[in-house]
Design an enzyme around this catalytic site. Structure first.
Site, PDB file in Angstrom:
ATOM      1  N   CYS A 195      18.947 -20.352 -68.284  1.00 19.22           N
ATOM      2  CA  CYS A 195      17.756 -20.217 -68.837  1.00 19.22           C
ATOM      3  C   CYS A 195      17.334 -18.892 -68.992  1.00 19.22           C
ATOM      4  CB  CYS A 195      16.322 -21.047 -68.527  1.00 19.22           C
ATOM      5  SG  CYS A 195      16.007 -20.050 -66.633  1.00 19.22           S
ATOM      6  N   CYS A 225      10.281 -15.783 -62.259  1.00 20.32           N
ATOM      7  CA  CYS A 225      10.119 -15.566 -64.021  1.00 20.32           C
ATOM      8  C   CYS A 225       9.106 -15.588 -64.275  1.00 20.32           C
ATOM      9  CB  CYS A 225      10.660 -17.129 -63.969  1.00 20.32           C
ATOM     10  SG  CYS A 225      10.807 -17.174 -65.874  1.00 20.32           S
ATOM     11  N   HIS A 236       9.904 -29.120 -53.189  1.00 18.31           N
ATOM     12  CA  HIS A 236      10.711 -27.742 -54.049  1.00 18.31           C
ATOM     13  C   HIS A 236       9.905 -26.042 -53.817  1.00 18.31           C
ATOM     14  CE1 HIS A 236      12.065 -25.435 -57.349  1.00 18.31           C
ATOM     15  NE2 HIS A 236      13.556 -26.320 -57.761  1.00 18.31           N
ATOM     16  N   GLU A 288       9.923 -24.252 -55.580  1.00 18.27           N
ATOM     17  CA  GLU A 288       9.038 -22.897 -56.662  1.00 18.27           C
ATOM     18  C   GLU A 288       7.041 -24.052 -56.587  1.00 18.27           C
ATOM     19  OE1 GLU A 288       9.409 -24.168 -61.684  1.00 18.27           O
ATOM     20  OE2 GLU A 288       7.871 -23.872 -61.173  1.00 18.27           O
ATOM     21  N   THR A 345       7.193 -25.661 -63.074  1.00 20.45           N
ATOM     22  CA  THR A 345       8.022 -25.310 -64.592  1.00 20.45           C
ATOM     23  C   THR A 345       9.134 -26.771 -64.948  1.00 20.45           C
ATOM     24  OG1 THR A 345       9.308 -23.961 -63.490  1.00 20.45           O
ATOM     25  CG2 THR A 345       7.774 -23.351 -64.078  1.00 20.45           C
ATOM     26  N   CYS A 382       8.192 -25.455 -68.361  1.00 21.72           N
ATOM     27  CA  CYS A 382       8.516 -24.530 -69.676  1.00 21.72           C
ATOM     28  C   CYS A 382       8.879 -24.569 -71.024  1.00 21.72           C
ATOM     29  CB  CYS A 382       9.651 -23.172 -67.909  1.00 21.72           C
ATOM     30  SG  CYS A 382      10.589 -22.750 -69.458  1.00 21.72           S
ATOM     31  N   ASN A 391      15.513 -28.768 -61.899  1.00 26.77           N
ATOM     32  CA  ASN A 391      16.481 -29.825 -64.146  1.00 26.77           C
ATOM     33  C   ASN A 391      17.335 -30.251 -64.004  1.00 26.77           C
ATOM     34  OD1 ASN A 391      17.542 -27.329 -65.263  1.00 26.77           O
ATOM     35  ND2 ASN A 391      16.795 -26.259 -62.673  1.00 26.77           N
TER      36      ASN A 391
HETATM   37 FE1  SF4 Z   1      13.675 -20.319 -66.759  1.00 27.87          FE
HETATM   38 FE2  SF4 Z   1      11.653 -21.605 -67.083  1.00 27.87          FE
HETATM   39 FE3  SF4 Z   1      12.275 -21.603 -64.702  1.00 27.87          FE
HETATM   40 FE4  SF4 Z   1      11.488 -18.840 -66.273  1.00 27.87          FE
HETATM   41  S1  SF4 Z   1      10.003 -20.943 -66.162  1.00 27.87           S
HETATM   42  S2  SF4 Z   1      12.844 -19.832 -64.614  1.00 27.87           S
HETATM   43  S3  SF4 Z   1      12.514 -20.011 -68.300  1.00 27.87           S
HETATM   44  S4  SF4 Z   1      13.444 -22.855 -66.448  1.00 27.87           S
END
Ligand code: SF4
Length: 293
Positions: free
Chosen positions: A12, A108, A136, A138, A176, A204, A234
């Site tokens: 991505c 990101c 996770h 993130e 995301t 996202c 993902n």
């Molecule tokens: Fe990729 Fe979307 Fe994650 Fe950004 S937010 S790293 S574009 S999956």
């Protein structure tokens, strides 16, 4: 037999941007670290390691790295730490700066946006709810930008059970890579409970597009192959979605994991890949299936 790649598959925007950043920094000849693996793909991380990029795991290793900085006599020997696309908690970023490390933020922009939303919500005294996987990185990163109370929920049941602290407004965001349909169900539950003033859909597009096109392809395929890292959330979600549509779904990291036995009646083999899977891996698998079956 037809072999078809999902319309949206592979790297991505955010992951490509982070990896490009690392390659640009390698060119400078400095010592490069990434805070955690740059992406959840062991192949990519291995290739970078071969080029001398080292991975820092946690605050303790960060301190060791900082000690290296203090020893470094000249500027060129100062190590650079790159923050990966998933982002890090504010505390980690501050620690890097306080220790005088050269820090390059490759978070990101879509993740950075969530950091800003929750930071502001915290300042306004809201209770932040993150729909996502609590383990996770993130989500840990997002959590680390909340100054007030924060709750992570992963399922509809948890959404049903959730009650905010007395007198607090709720701000709901999502990881995301969270499953689109699951988020909609959680939103619905929150609406019914009256917590609907500050709901921001932060899934996202890249994730949504990948999930939708994987689902569409899996629905018509006889066999589905999902390529992705073992720890890539993902990719795992793509596997979950495809398995629901297609009973013969395989999850592989590289071509070596693929032990395909195709029945004669197979007409269509579908392939998809997580956002951290490089193109060369996808092509390799695609060519293998085309040539061998
Ligand atoms: Fe990729 Fe979307 Fe994650 Fe950004 S937010 S790293 S574009 S999956």
């Amino acid at each position: 037999m037809e072999v078809k790649l999902a319309e949206c598959a592979g790297f991505c925007f955010g992951v490509k941007r982070a990896i490009d950043t690392v390659y640009e920094q390698i060119e400078t000849g400095k010592t490069i670290y990434t805070y955690g693996p740059i992406v959840h793909n062991e192949e990519v991380v291995r290739e970078l390691e071969e080029k001398g990029v080292r991975v820092i795991e946690g605050h303790e290793e960060l301190a060791e790295c900082a000690a290296e900085v203090r020893k470094a006599a000249d500027e060129t020997a100062r190590p650079t730490v790159i923050i990966r696309a998933h982002g890090v908690p504010r505390e980690t970023q501050e620690l890097m700066e306080q220790n005088g490390l050269e820090c390059i933020d490759a978070t990101c922009p879509f993740v950075k946006r969530i950091h800003r939303i929750v930071e502001k919500a915290g300042e306004q005294g809201m209770q932040v709810v993150i729909a996502g996987n609590p383990g996770h990185p993130e989500v840990e990163g997002i959590r680390g930008w909340c100054s007030g109370p924060v709750t992570v929920i992963e399922t509809e049941e948890e959404a049903e059970r959730f009650t905010p602290e007395e007198g607090r407004q709720v701000c709901l965001v999502s990881q995301t890579t969270f499953n689109y349909n699951k988020f909609q169900s959680i939103v619905e539950i929150f609406r019914k409970k009256g917590y609907n003033d500050n709901i921001v859909s932060t899934i996202c597009n890249a994730t949504e597009e990948r999930q939708r096109s994987a689902q569409a392809l899996a629905a018509e395929a006889d066999v589905m192959i999902v390529i992705g890292g073992r720890h890539s959330s993902n990719s795992r979600k793509l596997y979950e979605i495809c398995s629901r549509e297609c009973a013969h779904t395989y999850f592989i990291q590289t071509l070596d994991d693929l032990h395909l036995e195709l029945p004669k009646a197979v007409r269509l083999v579908g392939i998809t890949a997580g956002a951290s899977t490089p193109n060369n891996l996808i092509e390799e698998v695609q060519n293998y299936v085309r040539i061998n079956f």
